[in-house]
Motif scaffolding. Structure first.
Motif, short mmCIF file in Angstrom:
data_model
loop_
_atom_site.label_atom_id
_atom_site.label_comp_id
_atom_site.label_asym_id
_atom_site.label_seq_id
_atom_site.Cartn_x
_atom_site.Cartn_y
_atom_site.Cartn_z
N ARG A 443 -33.00 46.08 -7.08
CA ARG A 443 -31.98 45.48 -7.44
C ARG A 443 -31.77 44.13 -6.72
O ARG A 443 -31.61 42.95 -7.15
N LEU A 447 -32.17 40.25 -7.87
CA LEU A 447 -30.98 39.34 -7.33
C LEU A 447 -31.52 37.95 -6.87
O LEU A 447 -31.04 36.96 -7.17
N LEU A 568 -22.66 38.04 -3.55
CA LEU A 568 -23.98 38.17 -4.25
C LEU A 568 -24.48 39.59 -4.26
O LEU A 568 -25.25 40.03 -5.32
#
Length: 597
Positions: A443, A447, A568
């Motif tokens: 992930r 990102l 984020l």
């Protein structure tokens, strides 16, 4: 052909009425409509179909596009039988377009360069045969019928050779650069005209050197440039070589390192189409600035999915969709600009927009997106389970099937701390080994735009929850590569890929990186990173083993690091704790300090 003064005047008035202006020999502004297609590779009928689809030619192949600028992005030749017909049509359309106030631009690709210089590895028997009428073949010829005519027609004095040698390597229309393969550091500082002039001079120098060597009996027309390189090297080193041949050999050896033949040059460079934006985007921006353009349209590298795609936030558009369907299993296509409106055309698809690529290109299974691969990993039926004889965590390899599609995945279930719930913190996690961290690594990788970790999901197999991660078919780890002395053959810089790995490992505090969990997919030599189960410590510092690494921080890497904050990182909250998330944020700041010097 010599035009009368009246004809020249009428042509000039037509150009003025059309609204576009030529600023220098290969720069044009004010074109109301531009249509570009690429990489015909002898597929004449496919080229006809797409040009008719975009109303450039009628059913009789006559120009009907008025003041349109039509651009062929190179590689008319090679791999197909009808490249001569494609050239004949474009040569005629050049005249018809000019008479109508339009323009046909044809830029040179690597296959034009190869054919001009006798490198004929991709010329088909059918393509040779189309030149039988040009010159008779010797009765004892070792070459295919039409070889003699092909070489004569594509020589510097032949009709097609003369035409090709009059074409540019790059043109700029309305601030868009059209060039076959890509831009790179080898053209740094060159203006548009300097690029074209230098590339043409080196191409002509090599052709002239070959002809002198052939006339002197040192080579034949059948020798490719690799053969000629070896022969020229021997001739240049032999004191007994006649002066004329020695000079020609030296000229060949100098020219073969020039822009038309350089793998990083405008006719061959694949980096703009394939390499990571963190290293290539700034290079493209610099080249566009030097060449006086804002965007770049290229061919040369067939796109995944065989659709017109963009990279670098639309700065680079890739239009090679495999027009030679028989060879590339693609489709004819064209890109159209009308003012600020951009539209794509296909002969078999209704799609009208340019498709943005992900950060990093790779050979995706069945052309699937990350989301589609994730769904497959999570939902497909497990039809086979194999134990893998590696490590102490007892991973397995799954074979998954859904419909007529099949792929494999590694399945991990080992968790050294099953009593610590995902997303919670415990001090003992500072020395943990958890399959969940491979999902966190995936992930985070997506990102931040690294795209170096294979897709992964959590799923159950036989009642056990674990991580299923896409198995990279045909990959080799770096330990085996080195043990077997297999050289790195990638287009993209190996050091660049390793630097990205180091940045990623610093961010996740990976303490288990070794040569066995660095993989290469040998079809494209992409570096892939696996086995992150011992990462994500809470420390604010960079791991000790990375502190002395030879870091390279491009503006794109710095911008990525500056984006890292807890907001984020929110998609990781269900896997790792707030303390571990803050560790990522703090290590990003530590890397930024290194970047500052």
């Amino acid at each position: 052909m010599i035009r009368s003064c009246g004809a020249v005047l009428l042509l000039a008035l037509a150009f003025a009425a059309s609204g576009w202006e030529q600023n220098g020999s290969n720069r044009f502004s004010g074109a109301a409509r531009v249509v570009v297609f690429g990489d015909v590779h002898g597929a004449f009928e496919e080229m006809q179909r797409i040009l008719r689809k975009v109303a450039v030619i009628d059913a009789s192949d006559r120009w009907i596009a008025g003041d349109t600028h039509l651009v062929s992005i190179g590689d008319l030749l090679g791999r197909g039988d009808e490249s001569r017909a494609a050239m004949d049509l474009l040569m005629r359309l050049q005249r018809e377009a000019e008479a109508a106030g339009g323009r046909v631009h044809v830029v040179l690709g690597n296959h034009e360069v190869m054919n001009l210089t006798g490198d004929l590895a991709y010329v088909t028997k059918g393509e040779f045969a189309s030149y039988i009428d040009v010159a008779p073949d010797p009765a004892d010829s070792e070459h295919p019928p039409g070889f003699a005519g092909h070489r004569q027609a594509l020589s510097a004095e032949g009709p097609y050779g003369r035409w090709l040698l009059g074409l540019p390597f790059a043109v700029v229309i309305n601030d868009v650069l059209y060039l076959h393969a890509g831009v790179g550091k080898v053209i740094a500082g060159l203006s548009l005209e300097q690029l074209n002039e230098r590339a043409h001079a080196e191409l002509r120098q090599l052709m002239a050197a070959r002809e002198t060597l052939r006339a002197g009996g040192a080579i034949t027309r059948g020798n490719d440039n690799g053969d000629v390189y070896e022969i020229a090297t021997r001739l240049s080193e032999d004191a007994a070589t006649p002066e004329e041949l020695r000079t020609a050999a030296g000229a060949f050896l100098k020219a073969i390192d020039g822009l038309p033949f350089d793998p990083r040059g405008p006719a061959w460079n694949r980096r703009n189409a394939t390499c990571h934006p963190f290293y290539n985007q700034a290079v493209v921006a610099q080249a566009l600035g030097d060449l006086g353009a804002e965007r770049l349209v290229i061919g040369h590298t067939p796109t995944s999915g065989r659709t017109i795609q963009s990279r670098f936030d639309g700065q680079v558009v890739l239009i090679d969709t495999g027009m030679n369907v028989a060879h590339y299993k693609g489709r004819p296509s064209a890109l159209e600009f009308v003012g600020d409106v951009e539209r794509v055309h296909y002969t078999d698809l209704d799609l009208t927009t340019v498709q943005p690529q992900t950060q990093r290109t790779w050979n995706r299974p069945y052309g699937m997106s990350d989301a589609e691969i994730e769904r497959f990993l999570a939902e497909a039926e497990v039809v086979q389970i194999e134990d893998l004889p590696i490590g102490v965590t007892k991973p397995q390899r799954l074979t998954l099937r859904q419909g007529d599609r099949e792929m494999r995945a590694v399945f991990k279930t080992y968790d050294s701390n099953p009593d610590v719930a995902p997303g919670r913190w415990s001090r003992k996690l500072e020395d943990s080994d958890r399959y969940l961290y491979d999902l966190a690594a995936y992930r985070l990788d997506r990102l931040l735009g690294f795209e170096m970790v294979p897709p992964a999901v959590i799923r159950e197999v036989n009642g056990r929850s674990g991580l299923a991660q896409y198995w990279l078919e045909g990959a080799i780890n770096d330990k085996d590569r080195r043990d077997q002395s297999i050289p790195y053959r990638g287009v993209c810089g190996q050091a660049d890929q390793y630097n990205l790995m180091n940045v990623f490992d610093a961010l996740i505090y990976n303490v288990d990186r070794n040569l066995s969990n660095v993989l290469y997919t040998r079809s494209d030599w992409r570096v892939w990173l696996i086995d992150h189960t011992r990462a994500f410590r809470a420390s604010a510092r960079i791991p000790r083993y990375l502190r002395e690494s030879p870091w390279a921080f491009t503006p794109e890497i710095v911008a990525m690091l500056e984006r890292i904050n807890l907001e984020l990182l929110a998609p990781l909250e269900d896997i790792i704790s707030d303390r571990q998330l803050r560790g990522i944020e703090r290590r990003a700041k530590a890397l930024l300090k290194l970047a500052e010097g």
